[in-house]
Every structure is written in C-alpha cells, then in structure tokens.
Design a protein around this motif. Structure first.
Motif, mmCIF file in Angstrom:
data_model
loop_
_atom_site.group_PDB
_atom_site.id
_atom_site.type_symbol
_atom_site.label_atom_id
_atom_site.label_comp_id
_atom_site.label_asym_id
_atom_site.label_seq_id
_atom_site.Cartn_x
_atom_site.Cartn_y
_atom_site.Cartn_z
ATOM 1 N N ARG A 97 0.478 4.416 0.315
ATOM 2 C CA ARG A 97 0.285 5.401 1.389
ATOM 3 C C ARG A 97 0.939 4.938 2.688
ATOM 4 N N LEU A 98 0.776 3.663 3.012
ATOM 5 C CA LEU A 98 1.387 3.107 4.218
ATOM 6 C C LEU A 98 2.909 3.070 4.080
ATOM 7 N N LYS B 147 4.178 6.542 4.791
ATOM 8 C CA LYS B 147 4.114 6.809 6.238
ATOM 9 C C LYS B 147 5.224 6.072 6.975
ATOM 10 N N LEU C 136 1.407 3.074 14.008
ATOM 11 C CA LEU C 136 1.202 3.689 12.701
ATOM 12 C C LEU C 136 -0.228 3.406 12.264
ATOM 13 N N LYS C 137 -0.929 4.458 11.868
ATOM 14 C CA LYS C 137 -2.331 4.329 11.463
ATOM 15 C C LYS C 137 -2.450 4.509 9.961
ATOM 16 N N ASP C 138 -3.321 3.687 9.365
ATOM 17 C CA ASP C 138 -3.616 3.822 7.947
ATOM 18 C C ASP C 138 -4.987 3.226 7.674
ATOM 19 N N LYS C 139 -5.852 4.031 7.064
ATOM 20 C CA LYS C 139 -7.188 3.593 6.663
ATOM 21 C C LYS C 139 -7.940 2.905 7.804
ATOM 22 N N ASN D 188 0.857 -1.183 0.000
ATOM 23 C CA ASN D 188 0.000 0.000 0.000
ATOM 24 C C ASN D 188 0.899 1.240 0.000
ATOM 25 N N TRP E 197 9.931 -0.922 7.350
ATOM 26 C CA TRP E 197 9.970 -0.328 6.012
ATOM 27 C C TRP E 197 11.094 -0.995 5.228
ATOM 28 N N THR F 92 -4.742 0.446 12.997
ATOM 29 C CA THR F 92 -3.564 0.857 13.749
ATOM 30 C C THR F 92 -2.627 -0.327 13.890
ATOM 31 N N TYR F 93 -1.405 -0.134 13.453
ATOM 32 C CA TYR F 93 -0.377 -1.160 13.583
ATOM 33 C C TYR F 93 0.400 -0.859 14.861
#
Length: 183
Positions: free
Chosen positions: A18-19, A22, A153-156, A16, A167, A159-160
C-alpha cells in the motif's frame, strides 16, 4: 510490514504494498509534466503501467528512471515537447486568469517557453496549486532525484516527513536524512 535496516546510514527498505503504491503515485504526480515535456510516448507508458486495473510498478519505475537519466541534464525549457507540457499546466489557471492573460500565455508558450515556464511556476506559487508545487519540471526542482517523495506521506497512522522516502519500483526506501542519491 517488512523492514530491512541498515544502521550505518539509517536506511530502511519498506515492502508494504500500500505504501509502495502511494509512493509511486506521489512520484508520478511530481514527474508527470517533466515526462510529458520529454516524450508523450513515455508519458503514456507510465500512465498505462499505473492504471488501477493493471498496476506494474516496476515497469513504471523503469520508464521514469530511463526518462530521468536521458533528460536530467537538459534544461526544462529545452526539453523536446516542452510546449505540450506547458499547455497542460496552463490549464490549471484557466479559471483564475482573465481571458487576455490566458491568450498571452498561449502565445508565450510558443515563442518563449523559458519565460512561460518561469511565469507558470510563479502562478503555481502565487495560487498555491498543490498538484503543481512539487512538479519536477520547474527549474527550481530539477536538482531533486526523480524518485524522492517531496511531500509528507501517510500510511496506517504513520506520517513520513517530506524527503525521507524514495520509491524504488517494488519497495520504498526510508532514509532518516535527506539525500540527493538515487536509490
């Protein structure tokens, strides 16, 4: 969102974009002052590769990985450009420290970077400077892998948790269990 699942060690590769961006920004935030303490030239390269108008995530990852590999065994206080990084970090405390304490810190950075590093880390914890809490320059953080995301880390809407994402340039690896392996 694309997932590649390896059930043997509960690992998922997330593609993803976007992720990934981030994650890259989070890794850069944690490693920024470590890289600056190693090489101002490499610092500029990473910053250039992460510019919003010309993002090159794989190149930024390669530079970070190279700096980490070259300097991972060097104690923070002995990094080639440690004083430059410490001056930058001390700027976070200019509004909370009296003038005399700031002047003392400037002198300490020059004569005893190891002690300045210790004091700046204690200031970070005392004043809870969010941006510096996960700084990989701190001796207490040097054992972490450079590409591990140490904050949630937040995405859509998801929350991870900390220490579950890594990364990897053009992807993010989600690992259920904390690991010190570099991915």
């Amino acid at each position: 969102m694309k997932w590649v699942i390896n059930m043997e060690n509960e690992t998922k590769i997330i593609c993803n974009q976007r992720l990934i961006l981030k994650a890259a920004q989070s890794v850069w935030a944690a490693n920024k002052y470590f890289v600056l303490a190693c090489s101002q030239q490499q610092y500029r390269k990473v910053r250039e590769h992460l510019r919003p108008d010309n993002v090159k995530l794989v190149r930024a990852y390669e530079v970070l990985s190279g700096v980490y590999t070259a300097f991972k065994e060097v104690p923070s206080a002995d990094l080639p450009q440690i004083t430059n990084a410490l001056y930058h970090i001390s700027g976070y405390f200019k509004k909370v420290l009296p003038s005399a304490a700031r002047q003392e810190m400037d002198m300490l950075i020059q004569v005893n970077p190891k002690e300045a590093l210790r004091i700046l880390e204690s200031y970070t914890l005392h004043y809870q400077v969010d941006y510096l809490l996960n700084c990989s320059l701190w001796p207490s953080k040097r054992g972490n892998c450079f590409n591990q995301i140490t904050a949630p880390l937040k995405d859509k809407g998801k929350t991870y948790p900390p220490n579950t994402l890594y990364w990897n340039g053009n992807s993010v690896i989600f690992k259920q269990k904390e690991s010190n392996d570099i991915f």
